[in-house]
Design a protein around this motif. Structure first.
Motif, short mmCIF file in Angstrom:
data_model
loop_
_atom_site.label_atom_id
_atom_site.label_comp_id
_atom_site.label_asym_id
_atom_site.label_seq_id
_atom_site.Cartn_x
_atom_site.Cartn_y
_atom_site.Cartn_z
N GLY A 62 53.74 6.38 47.83
CA GLY A 62 52.54 6.40 47.01
C GLY A 62 51.90 7.78 47.00
N PRO A 63 50.79 7.92 46.31
CA PRO A 63 50.10 9.21 46.25
C PRO A 63 49.45 9.57 47.58
N THR A 64 49.06 10.83 47.71
CA THR A 64 48.38 11.30 48.91
C THR A 64 47.03 11.89 48.52
N THR A 65 46.01 11.53 49.26
CA THR A 65 44.69 12.12 49.04
C THR A 65 44.68 13.54 49.62
N PRO A 66 43.70 14.37 49.23
CA PRO A 66 43.61 15.71 49.84
C PRO A 66 43.53 15.66 51.37
N LYS A 67 42.76 14.72 51.91
CA LYS A 67 42.67 14.63 53.36
C LYS A 67 44.03 14.30 53.97
N GLN A 68 44.77 13.41 53.33
CA GLN A 68 46.10 13.08 53.83
C GLN A 68 47.04 14.28 53.72
N GLN A 69 46.91 15.07 52.66
CA GLN A 69 47.72 16.28 52.55
C GLN A 69 47.46 17.22 53.72
N ALA A 70 46.18 17.39 54.07
CA ALA A 70 45.83 18.25 55.20
C ALA A 70 46.41 17.68 56.50
N ASN A 71 46.35 16.37 56.67
CA ASN A 71 46.90 15.74 57.88
C ASN A 71 48.41 15.94 57.97
N ILE A 72 49.10 15.86 56.84
CA ILE A 72 50.55 16.08 56.83
C ILE A 72 50.87 17.51 57.25
N ALA A 73 50.16 18.47 56.66
CA ALA A 73 50.40 19.88 56.99
C ALA A 73 50.12 20.16 58.46
#
Length: 276
Positions: free
Chosen positions: A83-94
């Motif tokens: 599914g899609p990723t929120t900006p906060k989730q993108q930061a958590n992945i990085a």
């Protein structure tokens, strides 16, 4: 720490390309995401490759993000598997990739303005991922110069369309490929094309000022507007020079004159030492 950016009073007249790279070099960073909701993960891969000169694959980032999820939306690294990723989730992945890979970087999801984008684009060791949105009737212009018309589409569920891209250029002199051409100063590494394909022109994606403002200001359900993820590569520690001790030179002692015998006198005397 939360990155801070002081908005400038006006956009600069000079062009800014990340790290002084040209468009063809930046286009090489693009990887094709296919028909998946992986734009956030592919943007993260592009940011890591930009900052570290690495070869991170967007598909690997997406696969890793799918391995950490929870049964409720918003609680994992993606809204749901694939599914899609929120900006906060993108930061958590990085940040998760940094921890596991031993990379010296930090990622933070924040709100911003276009003035912030210009300033962050000028900062070394910094990459910015934008999340934009639109409804089915207000599709923004996002295209390469070799394409006449927008490569963005509508058709999102309930009219919700969202997309993440890596900001790499601001060029006030850049014109799009339309007829007639119009100004499109904002340049992005985008996951809608394979930049390594020799049959594709080495182009990044460009947006006009009005289209960027409209899409970035668009409020996405559950996410809001004006979202960006700032990824900062920590500079290497500065080594404190160790002072080198220089030995103090030894002063040679003045030799003592050797006593001489006076051939006319049996007594011993030292020349130039007797009182007058």
């Amino acid at each position: 720490p939360t990155p801070t950016a002081t908005p400038s009073s006006q956009a600069p007249n000079a062009s800014i390309y990340w790290g002084g790279l040209n468009e063809a070099q930046l286009a090489e960073l693009q990887q094709y995401q296919g028909q998946n909701n992986d734009c956030g993960e592919y943007s993260i891969a592009a940011a890591l490759n930009l900052l570290f000169g690495s070869n991170v694959q967007g598909a690997d980032v997406a696969e890793a993000a799918d391995q950490v999820w929870w049964p409720l939306p918003w609680t994992g690294l993606r809204m749901w598997p694939d599914g899609p990723t929120t900006p906060k989730q993108q930061a958590n992945i990085a940040n998760g990739i940094a921890r596991q890979g031993g990379l010296s970087l930090s990622a933070t999801a924040i709100k911003g303005t276009t003035a912030d984008l210009v300033q962050l684009l000028e900062e070394p060791n910094t990459a910015v991922i934008l999340t934009i949105g639109w409804n089915n009737t207000n599709v923004p212009q996002i295209a390469r110069n070799s394409v006449d018309g927008s490569e963005a589409r509508g058709g999102g569920f309930l009219g919700i369309n969202a997309h993440a891209m890596l900001l790499v250029a601001y060029d006030p002199s850049h014109m799009d490929g339309g007829n007639p051409p119009k100004s499109a100063p904002w340049g992005f590494v985008n996951s809608w094309v394979d930049g390594s394909d020799p049959n594709k022109p080495k182009e990044i994606y460009w947006m006009p000022e009005a289209d960027l403002n409209q899409a970035w200001d668009h409020s996405i359900l559950g996410v809001g507007s004006n979202n960006m993820v700032v990824i900062t590569k920590d500079p290497p520690p500065t080594e404190t020079p160790v002072p080198i001790e220089v030995p103090t030179p030894t002063v040679a002692r003045t030799p003592t004159p050797t006593p001489t015998m006076n051939s006319t006198n049996a007594s011993t005397s030292t020349s130039d030492t007797s009182d007058p």
